[in-house]
Structures are given as C-alpha cells and as structure tokens.
Write an enzyme that holds these catalytic residues in place. Structure first.
Site, mmCIF file in Angstrom:
data_model
loop_
_atom_site.group_PDB
_atom_site.id
_atom_site.type_symbol
_atom_site.label_atom_id
_atom_site.label_comp_id
_atom_site.label_asym_id
_atom_site.label_seq_id
_atom_site.Cartn_x
_atom_site.Cartn_y
_atom_site.Cartn_z
ATOM 1 N N ARG A 56 0.859 -1.207 0.000
ATOM 2 C CA ARG A 56 0.000 0.000 0.000
ATOM 3 C C ARG A 56 0.884 1.242 0.000
ATOM 4 O O ARG A 56 0.603 2.236 -0.662
ATOM 5 C CB ARG A 56 -0.962 -0.017 1.190
ATOM 6 C CG ARG A 56 -1.712 1.292 1.355
ATOM 7 C CD ARG A 56 -2.975 1.215 2.222
ATOM 8 N NE ARG A 56 -2.871 0.334 3.363
ATOM 9 C CZ ARG A 56 -2.166 0.568 4.476
ATOM 10 N NH1 ARG A 56 -1.487 1.708 4.593
ATOM 11 N NH2 ARG A 56 -2.133 -0.307 5.463
ATOM 12 N N ASP A 182 -7.882 18.735 -14.089
ATOM 13 C CA ASP A 182 -8.159 17.384 -14.578
ATOM 14 C C ASP A 182 -7.740 17.360 -16.045
ATOM 15 O O ASP A 182 -8.392 17.968 -16.899
ATOM 16 C CB ASP A 182 -9.647 17.068 -14.402
ATOM 17 C CG ASP A 182 -9.987 15.635 -14.808
ATOM 18 O OD1 ASP A 182 -9.250 15.062 -15.638
ATOM 19 O OD2 ASP A 182 -10.996 15.092 -14.323
ATOM 20 N N LYS A 207 -8.418 6.312 -19.167
ATOM 21 C CA LYS A 207 -8.714 6.868 -20.487
ATOM 22 C C LYS A 207 -7.456 6.839 -21.373
ATOM 23 O O LYS A 207 -6.930 5.771 -21.629
ATOM 24 C CB LYS A 207 -9.309 8.257 -20.306
ATOM 25 C CG LYS A 207 -10.449 8.304 -19.259
ATOM 26 C CD LYS A 207 -11.620 7.458 -19.669
ATOM 27 C CE LYS A 207 -12.769 7.296 -18.704
ATOM 28 N NZ LYS A 207 -12.718 7.631 -17.334
#
Ligand code: P1T
Length: 393
Positions: A56, A182, A207
């Site tokens: 993690r 973004d 994307k």
C-alpha cells in the site's frame, strides 16, 4: 529495482518509454516486472530494501508508473490510484478542510461533480459551479478567505469547453488558491498544466494514459515537495492505490501515448469536419474547429485538439438516443480514450447523475471518443447511422 529517469530534456516519446523504466538490474528485463507482492523481506527490523515495506505504501511496478507520469507531466512527484475518482478524492482530502469553498467547472465529468456535491459537501466543503471560460465569473465566485481551490477540467466532459489554464492559475495565485487541473481529456501529450502555472494535475488513467479500455486507474502529479508530502501521506493513509497489474497496464499504455494521440487527433479532426457539414447535425463541438469559442486558447495551450468530439442531433433527444444504437464500428458504451471508437448519450449515460443540477447536459447531445481505426470506416459508420445514403469516400 532501478528507476532512473531520462534527462528532463529528452523528448516526450523517449520519456514515455524510459522514465522510471530502466532495465531490471537483476535480470536485464526491459519491461518493469509486475511485482505481485503485498510485503517485502526486511534485513533486520526496519532494514528495508530500497524503501519497500508494504505494497500500500510502495510497490516497484507502481513506482515505475509514478515516475513516468511525473516525467510526462513535467512534475516532481507522481502518484497512482485505483481510479480517477480515487485520485480526485485523495487530492480533496489532502488539501481541503471542512469550511473550505471550491470553484469548480459548470460542465465537469458528472462523477467529479457528484464527488463535490454529494460526498464532500457532507463534510462541510462547498463548491460553486462556474463557467470557466468566463474569467470575471470565476473571480466573482471566489470568496476571499474561504475559497481554497480552483478546480479545472479542460477540455470539459462532454461539452469540450476550454479553460485558459495560465490565466486562471494566475488569478488563483493572486488569491492564494490552489489550482487543480483534470487533464484526462487532453493527456500529458497534448497539454501540460503544471508548466502553465497549475499546482496539481489529476487524471483518470482509465482513459488516454491506459489507452486500451482494459484498466481503471487514476493519477495525481505535483511539482512541489510540500504538496507531494500531503498527497503521499493521504495515498497511504486512505489506501486507494493502483495494484501492480493495473500500474503495469497503464505504464504499457503510456509507451504509445504520443503515437495514439496523434492518430486520435487526425481522426477526430476529420470527423468534426464531416459532422460540421452534415444536415442532421445542429452543432458540432470540437476545439479544433475555428467555430469553437475556445479554439484560440486551445491552440495556445494544447499541442493538438484530441480525440473527443460532441455533437447535437437536429431532430432531438429520441433521434440522438437511436443514433447511438445504430453505429457498427463505434461501440455504444461509457468511458473514452481507448484505441476503439465509442459513442454515447451523456444525458442518459455518463452524466445521468447530474440531471436536474447546474451540470445537466443537452438531451440531444451525442459524445464520440474517436479511436485510432481507419478514418474512412469511422466516417462511413457515422454516415450510415445519421441516415444518409451518400458515400463519404
Ligand atoms: O472512472 P474513473 O477512472 O474513476 O475517472 C473519473 C473521471 C475523471 N475525470 C474525467 C474527465 C473523466 O472523464 C472521468 C471518467 N469519465 C467517464 C467514465 C466517462 O465516460 O466520461
């Protein structure tokens, strides 16, 4: 594992292939291995090998991706997450506190707005949606002493509005506000917000970065050690990290980002020109068209105009919905940025969650994620779906 970075002066495609990805020192493997491990042997208590303790907190495959992303965005530190929304949530929790106010786009991705409006609002963080193309409106929405973040998305999803990153970051700077961009629709190949004055870049790597519709992921890149410390702490403390296989898929995608974005842009430019002339289309929205109100700003801040095209169907909502079901090469589906072309109806699909809010999209709108297939096949498919008989060849 060695994670040398090529010189910052190296070209984009060179960094995409090599940054964070020096051959494995043990085997010479030219591709970073998928380190499918949750933990790492220690040489005595606290004797960590290259800082790796628990996956993690850090994993070598993820490190490779994070270094590559930082290099491509021209930042100092990159962070990889399990999804774009996980990356956004981590930025918000790392940098905002109860009582803070945000200025956000009035036409952002619906899921991003839902995160502001229905998740963080519950914790006392308020957001005002504003037309980011209107600098005066942005300035008017800033509440001195309360507004701490300006959130940009450019081009926006799905209306492809262009925000002037340099001008807005400068405005935010005067007010001591953090600017987040973004950069999902443009990708780091087409646009580099940190160089234009932004503080933080976020991505849905699902994307264009991933590029093959086979992974869900997110990223944050910053250019400042203090911001990096806050994001790193929250990445570990909240734990929404990218797993090693997902990190590997995004890293593989990045290697061809430059080539793919050129082809996406070529194909989208041809499709936008075709739609702009089509009698069944009332409006074609593409930043590369001179008719687009953000064209000049897009020319300044983007290398090219990308692969997303939206258009409005003259015959209205039902005709738009039916059109989406008639294409054969364009697949009807959510998401974007993959090699294959996709078509969708934002009002009923990706942006259904913002119906009835300031972010509601026109009902006759269709969004295309133009892939990298042969452009004539894409044009022919749209031609038949729009119901005309004339050949486009
Ligand atoms: O889906 P996820 O990886 O969590 O990313 C969210 C996200 C963030 N920012 C932008 C600009 C986005 O477009 C998205 C996700 N968008 C879609 C799934 C879509 O079809 O528009």
């Amino acid at each position: 594992m060695t994670t040398d970075r090529p010189a910052d002066s190296a070209g984009f495609a060179t960094r995409a292939i090599h940054a964070g990805q020096a051959p494995d020192p043990t085997t010479g493997a030219v591709v970073p291995p998928i380190y499918a491990t949750s933990t790492y042997a220690q040489d005595g208590v606290g004797g960590l090998r290259n800082g790796y303790e628990y996956s993690r907190s850090g994993n070598p495959t993820r490190t490779a991706l994070e270094e590559c992303l930082a290099s491509l965005e021209g930042g100092s530190h990159g962070f990889a997450f399990a999804s774009g929304l996980a990356a956004e949530d981590t930025v918000l929790r790392a940098l905002c506190r109860s009582g803070d106010h945000l200025v956000v786009p009035h036409d952002a991705y619906g899921g991003t707005f839902r995160l502001f409006d229905r998740v963080h609002a519950q914790w006392g963080i308020t957001a005002t949606p504003v037309d980011l193309t209107d600098l005066a409106a942005v300035e008017a929405a800033i509440q001195p002493g309360k507004t701490t973040m300006l959130w940009l998305e450019t081009p926006t999803n799905p209306l492809l509005a262009i925000a002037d990153i340099a001008a807005l970051a400068e405005l935010a700077g005067w007010h001591g506000i953090t600017t987040v961009v973004d950069n999902t629709f443009a990708s780091p190949y087409l646009q580099q917000p940190l160089a234009l004055g932004a503080d933080v870049v976020v991505h849905s790597t699902t994307k264009y970065c991933g590029g093959h519709s086979d992974v869900v992921g997110g990223a944050v890149v910053v250019g400042d050690a203090e911001l990096a410390d806050k994001v790193r702490f929250h990445q570990n403390a909240m734990g929404a990290v990218a797993g090693p296989f997902d990190a590997w898929l995004v890293l593989r995608g990045l290697k061809t980002l430059a080539l793919r974005m050129e082809r996406h842009s070529d194909n989208a430019e041809a499709i936008a020109r075709f739609l702009a002339e089509h009698p069944s289309v009332s409006e074609t929205i593409y930043p590369g068209l001179t008719s687009h109100s953000g064209h000049d700003v897009a020319r300044r801040q983007m290398r090219r105009f990308g692969g997303m095209v939206s258009f409005r169907v003259a015959a209205g909502e039902q005709a738009a919905v039916e059109l989406c079901a008639r294409t054969k090469v364009f697949t009807l589906g959510e998401s974007l940025g993959g090699v294959e072309s996709l078509i969708e109806h934002p009002g009923r699909m990706t942006h259904a969650s913002v119906a009835g809010t300031a972010l509601e999209v026109p009902a006759d709108l269709v969004r295309l994620s133009v892939g990298i297939e042969e452009v004539n096949d894409l044009l022919e498919d749209l031609d038949q779906a729009l119901g005309t008989t004339g050949s486009v060849r």
